[in-house]
Motif scaffolding. Sequence first.
Motif, mmCIF file in Angstrom:
data_model
loop_
_atom_site.group_PDB
_atom_site.id
_atom_site.type_symbol
_atom_site.label_atom_id
_atom_site.label_comp_id
_atom_site.label_asym_id
_atom_site.label_seq_id
_atom_site.Cartn_x
_atom_site.Cartn_y
_atom_site.Cartn_z
ATOM 1 N N ILE A 4 0.843 -1.184 0.000
ATOM 2 C CA ILE A 4 0.000 0.000 0.000
ATOM 3 C C ILE A 4 0.878 1.234 0.000
ATOM 4 C CG2 ILE A 4 -0.171 0.160 2.513
ATOM 5 C CD1 ILE A 4 -3.101 0.889 2.193
ATOM 6 N N GLU A 12 -8.670 5.150 5.452
ATOM 7 C CA GLU A 12 -8.593 4.508 4.140
ATOM 8 C C GLU A 12 -7.708 3.263 4.166
ATOM 9 O OE1 GLU A 12 -9.274 8.667 1.625
ATOM 10 O OE2 GLU A 12 -7.247 7.940 2.068
ATOM 11 N N ARG A 13 -6.684 3.305 4.989
ATOM 12 C CA ARG A 13 -5.831 2.121 5.137
ATOM 13 C C ARG A 13 -6.603 0.982 5.812
ATOM 14 N NH1 ARG A 13 -0.450 3.323 4.376
ATOM 15 N NH2 ARG A 13 -0.113 5.538 4.036
ATOM 16 N N TRP A 16 -8.728 -0.575 3.260
ATOM 17 C CA TRP A 16 -7.928 -1.353 2.297
ATOM 18 C C TRP A 16 -7.560 -2.709 2.887
ATOM 19 C CZ3 TRP A 16 -3.261 -3.745 1.506
ATOM 20 C CH2 TRP A 16 -2.841 -3.925 0.184
ATOM 21 N N ARG A 20 -8.769 -6.523 1.994
ATOM 22 C CA ARG A 20 -7.729 -7.513 1.679
ATOM 23 C C ARG A 20 -7.920 -8.772 2.524
ATOM 24 N NH1 ARG A 20 -2.273 -7.322 -0.117
ATOM 25 N NH2 ARG A 20 -1.628 -9.502 -0.328
#
Length: 407
Positions: A4, A12-13, A16, A20
């Motif tokens: 990333i 936002e991480r 993500w 995942r």
Amino acid sequence: MRGIGQDLTVGERIAWYRRRRGMSQEVLAGIVGRTVDWLSKVENNRIDLDRLSVIRSVAGALDVSIGDLVGEPTLLDWNADSGTKTVSALRDALLNYRQLSPFIPGPVAEAPDVAQLRSEVTQVWDAYQASRYGYVVARLPQALAAGQAATQTYEGEDQEQSFALLALTYQAAAVLLTKLGEADLAWIAAERGFTAAQRSGDVVVMGSLFRSVTHTLLSTGRYREAKQLTTDAAAYMQPGLGEATPEYLSVYGTLFLAGSVAAARDEDRSAVRSFLNEADETARRLGHDANHLWTAFGPTNVAIHRVTTAMDLDDVQVAIDLGPRIDTTGLPVERQARHALETARALSAWNRTDEAMAVVLAAEQKAPEQIRHHAISRQLVQNWMRRGRGRPSYQLASLAQRVHVTA
């Protein structure tokens, strides 16, 4: 960070990594004991998630590190001080297998005399406290090699002093690497420094390295262990308090400052109060702000940590009431800049963005490398950019460019 880039906010991480892992918002929210609405707002930048105790919980649920969520490690910019070999050169120095044992054959650098070695260590630490990260990272490999050579060359008192200076050099490496988010390398440096401190027989240096280990535990989210280490380290130093020098008191007091942050991130309010009270009592005994053994310890640093712990406990009102009133001008630049970031974080939490940005910009004038490489700076700017309506102001756009944040 695993797969990333640098340009995402913490929220936002989280989104993500959640995707995942194949997790729904309902599942992740349930694991961390929050509502789906809360998680949705975090992932969409409608809530700032900057409390490390909460970030640790989410990171644990996603099986990633805290650094993965806050965007660390950071890339240290090249400048005239650093040249084009920065963290990689320091990594090579720390991972050199010849350091494992003096019995491994190989060339030994020429040892400087102890006075010269002390001068080199002083220059490194002074530069760190001036927030000259490029200079520090460039000098550390050479300083570590010099310290190792001295410990292998000298005997008796000179060797003990060399071990003490080598320990402090490793500590400088650990604190810088922690600032840059290189938690694993920081742990190696702190552990090596602690071993050297033990060889020195110097209780004050041992105390200083205890603090360094505490900070590396903090950087990896091991708050309970860091809290316990504070108690253990203080017990180790307490027998010498009766005849304590100012240097001794300063190192002893800073143990509790580091411990107070660990306790706050572990959400242990009782321990926070206890540690800060002990630090305050030690600062009163010292009597003034000082910088013995580069601790910047005294009443002002205790006040700074009251703000830091308030933010970690989500007591934003306390931080806003106290933070802007603290006069840090008598402290090293590194402490001034770090407090400025905490004050800006508090102001931003109450949507006083213009005031928060003014605080960050003023701190950047004093400590550009520190501000531009700190995770808090990046998180603040990311949130301001995402929340702004329309085109960002010239000031904000320029700051975003300098801290390497894109819209």
